[in-house]
Design an enzyme around this catalytic site. Structure first.
Site, PDB file in Angstrom:
ATOM      1  N   CYS A 255      40.126  37.154  31.058  1.00  0.00           N
ATOM      2  CA  CYS A 255      39.271  36.075  30.547  1.00  0.00           C
ATOM      3  C   CYS A 255      39.912  34.687  30.502  1.00  0.00           C
ATOM      4  CB  CYS A 255      38.723  36.418  29.164  1.00  0.00           C
ATOM      5  SG  CYS A 255      38.772  38.147  28.734  1.00  0.00           S
ATOM      6  N   ARG A 284      48.347  47.055  30.362  1.00  0.00           N
ATOM      7  CA  ARG A 284      48.250  47.302  28.927  1.00  0.00           C
ATOM      8  C   ARG A 284      49.234  48.383  28.537  1.00  0.00           C
ATOM      9  NH1 ARG A 284      41.649  47.297  28.490  1.00  0.00           N
ATOM     10  NH2 ARG A 284      41.389  45.189  29.338  1.00  0.00           N
ATOM     11  N   GLN A 302      40.273  45.559  37.301  1.00  0.00           N
ATOM     12  CA  GLN A 302      38.873  45.579  36.882  1.00  0.00           C
ATOM     13  C   GLN A 302      38.046  44.730  37.836  1.00  0.00           C
ATOM     14  OE1 GLN A 302      39.789  43.751  33.031  1.00  0.00           O
ATOM     15  NE2 GLN A 302      38.759  45.488  32.082  1.00  0.00           N
ATOM     16  N   ASP A 304      35.944  42.370  37.290  1.00  0.00           N
ATOM     17  CA  ASP A 304      35.672  41.639  36.057  1.00  0.00           C
ATOM     18  C   ASP A 304      34.950  40.323  36.337  1.00  0.00           C
ATOM     19  OD1 ASP A 304      35.766  41.153  33.377  1.00  0.00           O
ATOM     20  OD2 ASP A 304      37.918  40.764  33.284  1.00  0.00           O
ATOM     21  N   HIS A 306      32.962  36.823  34.206  1.00  0.00           N
ATOM     22  CA  HIS A 306      32.573  36.122  32.984  1.00  0.00           C
ATOM     23  C   HIS A 306      31.416  35.214  33.315  1.00  0.00           C
ATOM     24  CE1 HIS A 306      36.640  37.548  32.189  1.00  0.00           C
ATOM     25  NE2 HIS A 306      36.140  37.790  30.996  1.00  0.00           N
ATOM     26  N   LYS A 386      27.644  44.864  22.485  1.00  0.00           N
ATOM     27  CA  LYS A 386      27.885  45.210  23.892  1.00  0.00           C
ATOM     28  C   LYS A 386      27.060  46.407  24.338  1.00  0.00           C
ATOM     29  CE  LYS A 386      31.675  48.390  22.994  1.00  0.00           C
ATOM     30  NZ  LYS A 386      32.870  49.021  23.473  1.00  0.00           N
ATOM     31  N   HIS A 432      31.292  38.933  28.999  1.00  0.00           N
ATOM     32  CA  HIS A 432      32.290  39.604  29.842  1.00  0.00           C
ATOM     33  C   HIS A 432      31.554  40.804  30.420  1.00  0.00           C
ATOM     34  CE1 HIS A 432      35.727  38.133  27.170  1.00  0.00           C
ATOM     35  NE2 HIS A 432      34.723  38.099  26.342  1.00  0.00           N
TER      36      HIS A 432
HETATM   37 ZN    ZN Z   1      36.797  39.103  29.613  1.00  0.00          ZN
END
Ligand code: ZN
Length: 557
Positions: A255, A284, A302, A304, A306, A386, A432
């Site tokens: 992000c 992680r 990911q 991913d 936004h 979410k 996200h």
């Molecule tokens: Zn994010």
């Protein structure tokens, strides 16, 4: 099972034994570890208990009585459990020589158990705490009929055969080398090929749907993680280190870089929605004990994105993401999924109005698509509600893939805004979202769903060309080049050895097509085609086979 274990091994102490989704387990404190062969003995004793058809009798005691009772019979784990129960009264169930602490309800008698099987033994810490003693857990399952039990056990066998760790090794897709680091995936050529196909599809699909591709660095200064709040709330999961006295962290999430891009210039309401997409690799800190193949890793990528949008755009944006997830799952061969919405927890940030807007947007979007969902009341993150989507594989198992997360925290923390129609500044709504989720986990799901026999478009090698003898190598080379020119992934098996072995090798490697070529084929510009799992399709003009396979790839078959 506990009764049988106590009869056979009187020194064993009972800990806890709940029913779980697919059966039951019981944790035992045993002076000697249980072995696989003990399971058969326990099963035989269980059969005797069932045959006795002893009645289950319920009784209750007040806490102090119950504590004394279990102390007297030497079951100290039960004593600990009762001490932690809030109830003034506890219930016990007895059948014949066995009594246990249990909330119930129970079947009437042991004879009601129809079909059961003990499945495995595992270590488990008392109360799941690694500081406590390691106990031994026996897993089992039970069904109303033998047929149901057999079909369940067959499913377990099938799952074992499809285990992505096993197939990953056999098909040379990926490896995890302890020397290089646990939880860090190394893609071999075939695994890297599948991943490349997935990623190419992702990039094109995101561009089609109005996303812009961005790329952030793998590490950012700690200052950014302090601003984002990760440093405060997520630090123990991050890898932090220093370069020239300046602290950095490897990114656990994508992000911040996306927000910095948003913040790099003034945004107007006319610019929104803005959708930034990245195949972002994150790291992680997972404990070594929980690492598992491709499913729990320390480094993963990911798909991913936004989305920054206006309040009135939220529903449409979420609908767009849901369509995207559905299309994606269908293309990869999954037709069933489960959806959950997690709502406002007791502690939260953001205004009640925004929470309501976002939660309703999530629900409205699902409803408008005719999708049913489960609500996890108060289970949202403190910064927003979410949607989680789990795909169901060929064996009916659920795998987490997509998430759509509203976020009221980051726009505030990074003080991002857009200029509204009235010339005033407002915070945009930030979403996200991931579609397939972790590419690693998704690949794990794909491997197990297909049992390694991927559809043609995903197969790392789509055809193996097998020349009948050395005389036919030239023609095999020509066929290979013609197919490669059409972006078909081929290998030539011109090592010595028998034809039957080569065909078997290709079958074991689950290659969709085998093309056998000899003098006849060379002369006729044809190939003899064998299809995975179907056998001989006969001779085909090379041009026709090319049309067929190119079409299958295009149709994502
Ligand atoms: Zn994010």
């Amino acid at each position: 099972m506990a009764q049988a274990v106590k009869r056979l091994y009187p020194g064993v102490k009972l800990a806890i034994g709940p029913a779980i989704e697919e059966g039951f387990y019981y944790d035992f404190d045993s002076p000697q570890p249980f072995l696989e062969e003990d399971l058969a003995k326990v099963e035989a004793e269980m059969a005797r208990i069932i045959k006795d058809n002893a009645k289950f009798e319920r009784s209750s005691m007040n806490r102090d009585e119950a504590i004394k009772f279990f102390e007297k019979i030497g079951e100290q784990y039960k004593v600990e459990l009762i001490k932690d129960l809030p109830d003034a009264e506890v219930t016990l169930y007895r059948d014949g020589d066995f009594i246990d602490l249990c909330r119930g309800p129970h079947i009437d008698s042991t004879g009601k158990v129809k079909a059961f099987k003990l499945l495995s033994i595992a270590g488990a810490y008392w109360r799941g705490d690694e500081k406590n003693k390691m106990l031994q857990r026996i897993y089992g399952t039970a069904f109303e009929s033998k047929a149901e039990l057999e079909s369940y056990v067959a499913g377990l066998e099938e799952a074992k055969k499809r285990d992505h760790r096993k197939l990953g090794k056999e098909l040379e897709l990926f490896m995890i080398d302890e020397k290089a680091g646990a939880g860090l995936v190394i893609y071999q050529p075939k695994g890297a090929m599948i991943r490349t196909v997935i990623e190419d599809w992702e990039k094109r699909e995101h561009l089609k749907r109005g996303y812009q591709i961005v790329i952030g660095p793998h590490m950012l200064k700690s200052d950014i993680w302090i601003e984002s709040g990760h440093y405060g709330y997520y630090k123990e999961n991050m890898y932090i280190f220093k370069i020239e006295e300046q602290e950095y962290a490897v990114k656990p999430m994508n992000c911040p870089a996306h927000i910095l891009i948003y913040r790099s210039k003034t945004r107007s309401y006319k610019d929104l929605p803005i959708r930034y997409f990245e195949l972002g690799s994150v790291y992680r800190n997972e404990k070594s004990g929980v690492l598992h193949g491709l499913l729990r890793v320390r480094g993963f990528t990911q798909d991913d994105a936004h989305i920054f949008c206006l309040r009135e755009q939220v529903v449409e944006e979420i609908k767009g993401v849901i369509d995207f997830v559905r299309d994606a799952l269908k293309i990869f061969g999954f037709s069933e999924f489960e959806i959950e919405i997690s709502t406002k927890p007791d502690k939260y940030i953001g205004t009640d109005e925004d929470w309501e807007l976002a939660t309703n947007a999530l629900m409205d979007a699902l409803k408008s698509k005719g999708l049913s969902y489960k609500i996890n009341e108060k289970d949202g993150a403190f910064y927003g509600p979410k949607i989680d989507i789990k795909l169901k594989d060929a064996l009916g198992r659920a795998w987490q893939c997509a998430t759509i997360q509203c976020d009221f925290a980051l726009p505030q923390r990074f003080k991002i805004s857009y200029v509204g129609q009235d010339g005033k500044e407002y915070a945009p709504i930030m979403l996200h979202r991931v579609i397939l989720g972790s590419i690693e986990r998704f690949l794990g799901a794909l491997i197990e769903h297909y049992g390694g026999a991927f559809p043609v478009w995903l197969s790392p090698v789509q055809a193996v060309i097998i020349p009948i003898s050395d005389d036919h190598k030239d023609y095999a080379g020509k066929v290979a080049q013609a197919l490669r020119d059409k972006d078909i992934r081929v290998e030539i098996d011109d090592k010595g050895g028998r034809m039957q072995h080569k065909i078997r090798d290709a079958e074991v490697q689950k290659v969709p097509y085998m093309l056998v070529v000899g003098g006849k084929e060379a002369q006729a510009e044809s190939v003899s085609v064998r299809e995975r799992g179907k056998g001989d399709l006969g001779a085909m003009k090379l041009a026709d086979f090319m049309k067929k396979i190119v079409n299958e790839v295009e149709e994502k078959k």
